[in-house]
Design an enzyme around this catalytic site. Structure first.
Site, short mmCIF file in Angstrom:
data_model
loop_
_atom_site.label_atom_id
_atom_site.label_comp_id
_atom_site.label_asym_id
_atom_site.label_seq_id
_atom_site.Cartn_x
_atom_site.Cartn_y
_atom_site.Cartn_z
N GLN A 56 2.90 9.96 1.37
CA GLN A 56 4.44 9.27 1.17
C GLN A 56 5.32 9.73 0.27
O GLN A 56 6.51 9.52 0.27
CB GLN A 56 4.05 7.86 1.41
CG GLN A 56 3.46 7.26 2.74
CD GLN A 56 3.06 5.72 2.71
OE1 GLN A 56 2.36 5.30 2.31
NE2 GLN A 56 4.03 5.24 3.04
N CYS A 80 6.18 -0.11 7.33
CA CYS A 80 5.82 1.02 6.72
C CYS A 80 6.99 1.50 5.78
O CYS A 80 8.06 1.88 6.25
CB CYS A 80 5.28 2.33 7.43
SG CYS A 80 4.56 3.57 6.59
N LEU A 81 6.61 1.77 4.60
CA LEU A 81 7.52 2.43 3.59
C LEU A 81 8.18 3.60 4.04
O LEU A 81 9.12 3.93 3.82
CB LEU A 81 7.02 2.52 2.06
CG LEU A 81 6.79 0.98 1.57
CD1 LEU A 81 5.95 1.26 0.33
CD2 LEU A 81 8.02 0.15 1.38
N HIS A 97 -4.10 1.51 8.05
CA HIS A 97 -2.82 1.94 7.94
C HIS A 97 -2.54 2.96 6.87
O HIS A 97 -2.13 4.25 6.98
CB HIS A 97 -1.74 0.69 7.76
CG HIS A 97 -0.48 1.16 7.51
ND1 HIS A 97 0.43 0.89 8.46
CD2 HIS A 97 0.16 1.65 6.57
CE1 HIS A 97 1.86 1.39 8.10
NE2 HIS A 97 1.76 1.78 7.00
N GLU A 98 -3.04 2.58 5.56
CA GLU A 98 -2.96 3.67 4.37
C GLU A 98 -3.77 4.99 4.49
O GLU A 98 -3.02 6.07 4.31
CB GLU A 98 -3.29 3.04 3.03
CG GLU A 98 -2.17 1.91 2.71
CD GLU A 98 -0.91 2.18 2.79
OE1 GLU A 98 -0.49 3.60 2.38
OE2 GLU A 98 0.03 1.30 3.16
N HIS A 105 -2.27 8.02 6.89
CA HIS A 105 -1.33 8.71 6.34
C HIS A 105 -2.04 9.96 5.69
O HIS A 105 -1.28 11.02 5.67
CB HIS A 105 -0.64 7.97 4.94
CG HIS A 105 0.32 7.25 5.44
ND1 HIS A 105 1.67 7.61 5.95
CD2 HIS A 105 0.48 5.84 5.14
CE1 HIS A 105 2.16 6.46 6.21
NE2 HIS A 105 1.78 5.30 5.86
N GLY A 111 0.74 -1.25 0.10
CA GLY A 111 0.03 -0.12 -0.16
C GLY A 111 0.80 1.12 -0.01
O GLY A 111 2.04 1.29 0.44
#
Length: 187
Positions: free
Chosen positions: A54, A102-103, A144-145, A148, A49
């Site tokens: 991000q 997380c990225l 989670h996404e 952001h 995701g």
């Protein structure tokens, strides 16, 4: 298209609430290019995701694509889903925890508990509205996404700092399915 740089925890853009995408902009060529960049970036970084903030784009847009083997193990597939201006409704009190990564927070995993049954409503790039009921890990991914989009990172949900680990130690000592001591457990 292009692989974009993912900004990391500490960058102020990750802590800002993203703005709504105007209806007229949803199907634009610029939006299609941005989504193509996000897909390339997601695949290049090996995620499941990615939210627009991000890559330092402050709009309410996220993509999710879950397929087969991931860094979270084997998961039921979720085809590429483009979510513009998404909303979440929690559909039950049942919660479960997963070791999230997380990225934008590379090299770490943290144990986060979240509701496990949600309704997600969003537009796609054709301006069509969709409604999905997500359960289990898939519900966690959507939450989670979409966090952001509100300037929230998964680390903000960790109730006990002892449940945050470097990826290497997570893989060595805290792999999913292993018995993990939780706060309040007898030792």
């Amino acid at each position: 298209m292009a692989v974009r740089k993912i900004i990391r925890m500490g960058h102020p853009a990750l802590r800002r609430r993203a703005r709504e995408v105007p209806e007229a902009d949803i199907g634009s060529a610029a939006m299609h290019r941005l989504v193509a960049d996000m897909i390339d970036t997601l695949h290049d970084y090996g995620g499941i995701g990615l939210a627009a903030p991000q890559i330092n784009e402050g709009i309410r847009l996220a993509i999710i694509e879950i397929g087969g083997e991931t860094r979270y193990g084997s998961l039921p597939p979720r085809p590429l889903t483009v979510c513009v201006n998404p909303e979440i409704e929690v559909l039950g009190e049942d919660a479960a925890g997963f070791w999230e990564g997380c990225l934008s927070v590379p090299g770490l995993r943290g144990f986060v508990e979240r509701p496990q049954r949600i309704r997600v409503v969003f537009s796609d790039l054709r301006r069509e509205r969709h409604e999905i009921v997500a359960e289990g890990f898939e519900a966690t991914v959507f939450q989670h996404e979409f966090d952001h989009l509100d300037g929230t990172l998964y680390v903000d949900h960790i109730r006990d700092p002892r449940l945050l680990a470097f990826e290497e130690e997570y893989l060595r000592y805290l792999v999913p399915g292993a018995q993990v001591a939780r706060p309040g457990d007898a030792t």
